[in-house]
Design a protein around this motif. Structure first.
Motif, PDB file in Angstrom:
ATOM      1  N   HIS A 245       0.791  -1.183   0.090  1.00 45.30           N
ATOM      2  CA  HIS A 245      -0.050  -0.111   0.023  1.00 45.30           C
ATOM      3  C   HIS A 245       0.742   1.321   0.011  1.00 45.30           C
ATOM      4  N   ALA A 246       1.970   1.459   0.594  1.00 38.01           N
ATOM      5  CA  ALA A 246       2.920   2.522   0.706  1.00 38.01           C
ATOM      6  C   ALA A 246       3.639   2.577  -0.593  1.00 38.01           C
ATOM      7  N   VAL A 247       3.883   1.347  -1.145  1.00 40.84           N
ATOM      8  CA  VAL A 247       4.680   1.649  -2.400  1.00 40.84           C
ATOM      9  C   VAL A 247       3.418   2.374  -3.320  1.00 40.84           C
ATOM     10  N   GLN A 248       2.208   1.686  -3.398  1.00 41.27           N
ATOM     11  CA  GLN A 248       1.052   2.181  -4.444  1.00 41.27           C
ATOM     12  C   GLN A 248       1.112   3.763  -4.177  1.00 41.27           C
ATOM     13  N   LEU A 249       0.787   4.410  -2.938  1.00 42.07           N
ATOM     14  CA  LEU A 249       0.541   5.603  -2.671  1.00 42.07           C
ATOM     15  C   LEU A 249       1.650   6.552  -2.904  1.00 42.07           C
ATOM     16  N   ASN A 250       2.917   6.165  -2.398  1.00 37.17           N
ATOM     17  CA  ASN A 250       4.104   6.962  -2.158  1.00 37.17           C
ATOM     18  C   ASN A 250       4.979   6.884  -3.426  1.00 37.17           C
ATOM     19  N   VAL A 251       4.895   5.803  -4.233  1.00 37.55           N
ATOM     20  CA  VAL A 251       5.721   5.689  -5.304  1.00 37.55           C
ATOM     21  C   VAL A 251       5.121   5.513  -6.869  1.00 37.55           C
ATOM     22  N   THR A 252       4.184   4.780  -6.861  1.00 39.62           N
ATOM     23  CA  THR A 252       3.451   4.110  -8.081  1.00 39.62           C
ATOM     24  C   THR A 252       2.641   5.596  -8.463  1.00 39.62           C
ATOM     25  N   ALA A 253       1.948   6.022  -7.505  1.00 39.77           N
ATOM     26  CA  ALA A 253       1.039   7.201  -7.652  1.00 39.77           C
ATOM     27  C   ALA A 253       1.999   8.536  -8.185  1.00 39.77           C
ATOM     28  N   THR A 254       2.947   8.673  -7.695  1.00 35.40           N
ATOM     29  CA  THR A 254       4.119   9.806  -7.978  1.00 35.40           C
ATOM     30  C   THR A 254       4.414   9.667  -9.436  1.00 35.40           C
ATOM     31  N   GLN A 255       4.714   8.315  -9.831  1.00 35.91           N
ATOM     32  CA  GLN A 255       5.266   7.815 -11.116  1.00 35.91           C
ATOM     33  C   GLN A 255       4.164   8.430 -12.095  1.00 35.91           C
ATOM     34  N   GLN A 256       2.815   7.881 -11.710  1.00 35.61           N
ATOM     35  CA  GLN A 256       1.791   8.084 -12.821  1.00 35.61           C
ATOM     36  C   GLN A 256       1.292   9.716 -12.850  1.00 35.61           C
ATOM     37  N   LEU A 257       1.552  10.471 -11.697  1.00 36.74           N
ATOM     38  CA  LEU A 257       1.450  11.747 -11.948  1.00 36.74           C
ATOM     39  C   LEU A 257       2.380  12.408 -12.628  1.00 36.74           C
ATOM     40  N   LEU A 258       3.724  11.935 -12.508  1.00 30.50           N
ATOM     41  CA  LEU A 258       4.749  12.442 -13.601  1.00 30.50           C
ATOM     42  C   LEU A 258       4.526  12.154 -14.837  1.00 30.50           C
ATOM     43  N   LEU A 259       3.934  11.061 -15.321  1.00 27.63           N
ATOM     44  CA  LEU A 259       3.424  10.793 -16.674  1.00 27.63           C
ATOM     45  C   LEU A 259       2.344  11.735 -17.114  1.00 27.63           C
ATOM     46  N   MET A 260       1.402  12.101 -16.288  1.00 26.73           N
ATOM     47  CA  MET A 260       0.299  13.068 -16.532  1.00 26.73           C
ATOM     48  C   MET A 260       1.072  14.542 -16.958  1.00 26.73           C
ATOM     49  N   ALA A 261       2.100  14.725 -15.777  1.00 24.59           N
ATOM     50  CA  ALA A 261       2.700  16.213 -16.081  1.00 24.59           C
ATOM     51  C   ALA A 261       3.441  16.398 -17.329  1.00 24.59           C
ATOM     52  N   SER A 262       3.937  15.097 -17.868  1.00 20.26           N
ATOM     53  CA  SER A 262       4.832  15.256 -18.836  1.00 20.26           C
ATOM     54  C   SER A 262       3.843  15.336 -20.092  1.00 20.26           C
ATOM     55  N   GLN A 263       2.516  15.454 -20.160  1.00 26.22           N
ATOM     56  CA  GLN A 263       1.542  15.673 -21.130  1.00 26.22           C
ATOM     57  C   GLN A 263       0.845  16.872 -21.170  1.00 26.22           C
ATOM     58  N   MET A 264       1.225  17.558 -20.108  1.00 27.47           N
ATOM     59  CA  MET A 264       0.638  18.908 -19.902  1.00 27.47           C
ATOM     60  C   MET A 264       1.228  20.141 -20.654  1.00 27.47           C
ATOM     61  N   PRO A 265       0.809  20.410 -21.674  1.00 27.57           N
ATOM     62  CA  PRO A 265       1.587  21.618 -22.748  1.00 27.57           C
ATOM     63  C   PRO A 265       1.550  22.786 -21.702  1.00 27.57           C
ATOM     64  N   LYS A 266       0.767  23.180 -20.878  1.00 22.51           N
ATOM     65  CA  LYS A 266       0.965  24.522 -20.064  1.00 22.51           C
ATOM     66  C   LYS A 266       1.514  24.545 -18.620  1.00 22.51           C
ATOM     67  N   LEU A 267       2.035  23.385 -18.451  1.00 21.08           N
ATOM     68  CA  LEU A 267       2.371  23.108 -17.039  1.00 21.08           C
ATOM     69  C   LEU A 267       3.963  23.923 -16.993  1.00 21.08           C
ATOM     70  N   GLU A 268       4.054  24.723 -15.798  1.00 15.90           N
ATOM     71  CA  GLU A 268       5.091  25.668 -15.366  1.00 15.90           C
ATOM     72  C   GLU A 268       5.989  25.036 -14.519  1.00 15.90           C
ATOM     73  N   ALA A 269       5.516  24.185 -13.627  1.00 16.51           N
ATOM     74  CA  ALA A 269       6.213  23.608 -12.403  1.00 16.51           C
ATOM     75  C   ALA A 269       5.634  22.505 -11.804  1.00 16.51           C
ATOM     76  N   PHE A 270       6.231  21.375 -11.377  1.00 21.67           N
ATOM     77  CA  PHE A 270       5.617  20.130 -10.676  1.00 21.67           C
ATOM     78  C   PHE A 270       6.518  20.171  -9.171  1.00 21.67           C
ATOM     79  N   ILE A 271       5.720  20.386  -8.061  1.00 20.89           N
ATOM     80  CA  ILE A 271       6.329  20.367  -6.900  1.00 20.89           C
ATOM     81  C   ILE A 271       6.131  19.118  -6.045  1.00 20.89           C
ATOM     82  N   HIS A 272       6.878  18.576  -5.590  1.00 23.57           N
ATOM     83  CA  HIS A 272       6.794  17.349  -4.874  1.00 23.57           C
ATOM     84  C   HIS A 272       7.140  17.459  -3.516  1.00 23.57           C
ATOM     85  N   ILE A 273       6.162  17.179  -2.584  1.00 31.25           N
ATOM     86  CA  ILE A 273       6.393  17.031  -1.111  1.00 31.25           C
ATOM     87  C   ILE A 273       6.814  15.725  -0.812  1.00 31.25           C
TER      88      ILE A 273
END
Length: 527
Positions: free
Chosen positions: A138-166
């Motif tokens: 569960h920890a891997v899914q939320l803290n690692v896999t979900a982060t990977q998925q969001l980065l994949l989404m971010a790479s497809q955002m043409p207007k994205l200016e910054a991605f801040i990871h907490i």
């Protein structure tokens, strides 16, 4: 001395910060927006940049609640009172998107995904599981896999200016000194993610201690893996990582002491204030690296601005900690605050002793924690009620044992990037987005923290303080009476078995009698 890179803008005769102006008109995606830090982040954005376009929040609806009801519940809290004054149409600017980070594709619909990809300017990834005892899968899914998925989404955002990871300052807690760099884990994150898909729970339980190594739990380990994923999947994105230490109640904004969860210090404050927790295995002089949530949010928004506007060549990491600038020790006296601001219906008088070894800890756990819980449960049974205190106490001691690692160690975090960013801000930005913990008065902060726990977490009325003080006096008298009875019983048993004890007892009684007789005779002569 470097000239500040951020300036000020004048609007309608007043000075507005460059950072606040930057977020105006922006479409912002926040994950973890229903969590403690996510709410404070949203509040600050709306309050300082009311003209922002929209905030997208990823929400998993609770049973019996729609997405809109969850948004209404958030906005209806005291936290957003000031926001409603400066941004009356705030509810129109929040767009709740159904998502479930437990799903490999995040569970976002095609229409919502298209809108997010085409419109988003900024991403703040705050979502994570913060449970120390969470299962590795569960920890891997939320803290690692979900982060990977969001980065994949971010790479497809043409207007994205910054991605801040907490992330967390404890991602590399196996080290004494931690620099502003990403430290590699022995096993690649991709291998861990893949293995979680086909390994069964029994095997995962068996290999977890080997994988986490000298880290204390799956939380710190998976947050370190998450940072590696950010490094490996960043591509051409503008990314920054923020590592806060132990996040506590608000320091200044929107008002002091706001808190809405039991994590970290809040749970310890309640357990101590209610008299449940009376001994803790801790090093009193270890630094309690506590950081107010509004300080973390101010740094986060400043980092978002700097990353988007100045586009650093590499991923910068910012430590948001207090120990380097304004240390506070675990031995810091909180009991005096409970005298002034007692919590209602305390189980026992607040008392906190530090123990330094396992044997002493086990002794105090038996005497100060488990024994009173068993006695109280016995009383509940006698009065026909369901016993509950032993179960509650065992749960508390389990939670405390998971915190012991952090209250017995101190760390040193380098803060070059955080200090650099502070030097780049204009005086107005430094005021509006203050993350300088050197100005923090710990006595005042802890007092406001206890008040916040009482008002916002426990929902206790300040008018009940005199009654709570009276209850503490009653508990004190019961404590003295119990100890006196216990001492007399022990002494009586000792006298029955020991001639020496009897002789000592008769000597004391005889001495007291002679002293009283002498005192009475002296008083009579003077009269």
């Amino acid at each position: 001395f470097q000239e500040p890179l951020s300036g000020t803008i004048k609007t309608k005769g007043r000075i507005m910060s460059m950072i606040a102006a930057f977020y105006g008109g922006k479409s912002i995606l926040i994950t973890g927006a229903t969590g403690f830090m996510g709410k404070v982040l949203m509040e600050k954005l709306f309050r300082t940049s009311p003209d922002l376009k929209v905030i997208y929040i990823l929400v998993r609806p609770k049973a019996g609640q729609t997405l809109q009801q969850r948004v209404f519940q958030i906005l209806n809290s005291k936290l957003f009172e000031k926001v409603k004054e400066v941004c009356p149409n705030v509810h129109e600017k929040i767009r709740a998107v159904y998502a479930d980070l437990n799903h490999s594709d995040l569970g976002i619909s095609k229409a919502d995904m298209q809108e997010l990809l085409s419109c988003t300017n900024m991403v703040f990834h705050c979502a994570a599981t913060v449970r120390f005892d969470d299962h590795l899968r569960h920890a891997v899914q939320l803290n690692v896999t979900a982060t990977q998925q969001l980065l994949l989404m971010a790479s497809q955002m043409p207007k994205l200016e910054a991605f801040i990871h907490i992330s967390t300052a404890f991602a590399n807690c196996n080290l004494k000194h931690i620099d502003e760099v990403i430290y590699p884990c022995p096993v690649e994150p991709k291998k861990i993610i893949d293995s979680m898909e086909w390994l069964d729970d029994a095997i995962i339980d068996e290999i977890t201690p080997k994988l986490i190594g000298d880290r204390p739990n799956t939380y710190t380990y998976t947050k370190a893996l998450g940072e590696m994923v950010v490094q490996q999947e960043s591509g051409n994105l503008n990314i920054a990582i923020i590592r806060p230490s132990i996040v506590g109640a608000t320091w200044q904004e929107p008002f002091p002491g706001w808190v809405d969860n039991l994590n970290g210090p809040s749970g310890l404050i309640i357990a101590t204030g209610k008299g449940f927790l009376r001994a803790l295995k801790a090093t009193p002089m270890a630094v309690a690296d506590l950081i107010p949530v509004d300080t973390v949010v101010n740094l986060t928004l400043a980092v978002g601005w700097y990353t988007a506007v100045h586009r650093p060549k590499s991923t910068l990491i910012y430590h948001c900690t207090s120990g380097n600038f304004n240390p506070c020790n675990w031995g810091f006296q909180i009991l005096a605050t409970f005298e002034k601001i007692p919590l209602e219906r305390a189980f026992r008088r607040p008392c906190a002793d530090f123990t330094t070894n396992t044997i002493t800890t086990q002794y105090w756990n038996a005497i100060s924690h488990r024994a009173p819980a068993i006695i109280y449960d016995f009383y509940l049974r006698l009065t026909g009620r369901k016993p509950r205190m032993t179960k509650l106490m065992n749960r508390l001691l389990r939670t405390v044992s998971m915190l012991e690692y952090f209250v017995n160690h101190s760390w040193e975090w380098s803060t070059y990037n955080t200090e650099m960013l502070m030097s780049k801000l204009s005086p107005e930005d430094q005021r509006v987005f203050n993350f300088d913990v050197r100005q923090l008065n710990w006595l005042e902060y802890i007092e406001n923290y206890v008040l916040g726990v009482k008002k916002y977490l426990l929902k206790e009325d300040m008018a009940g303080i005199p009654e709570a003080k009276q209850h503490l006096r009653k508990l004190r008298n019961i404590h003295y009476l119990f100890n006196t009875v216990l001492l007399l019983i022990a002494w009586r048993l000792l006298i029955a078995r020991s001639q020496v004890a009897r002789n000592v007892w008769f000597f004391i009684v005889s001495f007291c009698y002679k002293f009283l007789s002498y005192f009475r005779a002296s008083s009579t002569l003077k009269a």
